[in-house]
Design an enzyme around this catalytic site. Structure first.
Site, PDB file in Angstrom:
ATOM      1  N   ILE A 118      27.688  -2.385 -23.397  1.00  0.00           N
ATOM      2  CA  ILE A 118      26.406  -2.952 -22.980  1.00  0.00           C
ATOM      3  C   ILE A 118      26.162  -2.382 -21.588  1.00  0.00           C
ATOM      4  O   ILE A 118      26.760  -2.808 -20.617  1.00  0.00           O
ATOM      5  CB  ILE A 118      26.439  -4.490 -22.945  1.00  0.00           C
ATOM      6  N   PRO A 119      25.288  -1.379 -21.523  1.00  0.00           N
ATOM      7  CA  PRO A 119      25.256  -0.496 -20.348  1.00  0.00           C
ATOM      8  C   PRO A 119      24.562  -1.088 -19.128  1.00  0.00           C
ATOM      9  O   PRO A 119      23.489  -0.642 -18.726  1.00  0.00           O
ATOM     10  CB  PRO A 119      24.522   0.735 -20.853  1.00  0.00           C
ATOM     11  N   CYS A 120      25.195  -2.065 -18.513  1.00  0.00           N
ATOM     12  CA  CYS A 120      24.599  -2.666 -17.322  1.00  0.00           C
ATOM     13  C   CYS A 120      24.615  -1.679 -16.151  1.00  0.00           C
ATOM     14  O   CYS A 120      23.889  -1.856 -15.172  1.00  0.00           O
ATOM     15  CB  CYS A 120      25.332  -3.942 -16.938  1.00  0.00           C
ATOM     16  N   HIS A 121      25.426  -0.620 -16.265  1.00  0.00           N
ATOM     17  CA  HIS A 121      25.493   0.356 -15.179  1.00  0.00           C
ATOM     18  C   HIS A 121      24.253   1.238 -15.129  1.00  0.00           C
ATOM     19  O   HIS A 121      24.069   1.981 -14.177  1.00  0.00           O
ATOM     20  CB  HIS A 121      26.736   1.227 -15.348  1.00  0.00           C
TER      21      HIS A 121
END
Length: 158
Positions: A118-121
């Site tokens: 889950i690409p919060c970056h």
DNA sequence: GAAGTGAGCCCCG
DNA sequence: CGGGGCTCACTTC
């Protein structure tokens, strides 16, 4: 699990992956898991080869994070950001239908239980500045760089 | 640019 | 309820 990005700890069940965190310090990382999942019957162990390969390939793995409705909506939105791209907190808030919820969106993103997948970056400030990453800005930058460099290849990062 | 501030929403204690 | 957070826009220097 050790990778070229660092050490990970994961929580998974029959139905899917619930949790994937970077480990900065083993003790606090495991305590975190205990806090979150202590009420369930969890068994500790090395990651199975099957799980590892699924993490590498990003396939055959259901993401089942635990959170409030709002958090789930935000995390769902994150998964729609393609690898190598970025969004701002504001953009996400707008897409979620409430431009005033930027800070709430930021908080929800900060609570993302499944690092990287889950690409919060891929979320930055609307000014373009890189900010806010619980596992360290350097790590955030490293993830973005890797994604940028591997865009035209089929290789995956973890 | 950097530093300060009010607004505003969700979550936790 | 009250405060804080992976914010933003605005002001002031």
């Amino acid at each position: 699990m050790e990778t070229n990005l660092g050490v990970f700890v994961a929580v998974h069940s029959q139905v899917g992956l619930h949790y994937l965190h970077f480990v900065n310090e083993e003790e606090s990382a495991l305590r975190n898991v205990q806090d979150f999942y202590g009420k369930y019957d969890i068994q500790k162990g090395e990651m199975s080869p099957e799980l590892k390969s699924k993490l590498f390939s990003h396939k055959g793995l259901k993401l089942l994070p635990l959170g409030t409705d709002f958090q789930l909506r935000v995390w769902q939105k994150l998964t729609s950001i393609p690898s190598g791209e970025k969004r701002s907190y504001k953009q996400l808030a707008l897409e979620l239908g409430d431009k005033k919820a930027v800070r709430a969106v930021g908080t929800a993103i900060g609570a993302n239980p499944i690092a990287y997948l889950i690409p919060c970056h891929r979320v930055i400030q609307s000014s373009g500045k890189l900010a806010g990453f619980r596992w360290g800005l350097e790590r955030k930058n490293a993830l973005l760089n890797l994604e940028r460099l591997s865009l035209h290849t089929a290789s995956h990062v973890i």
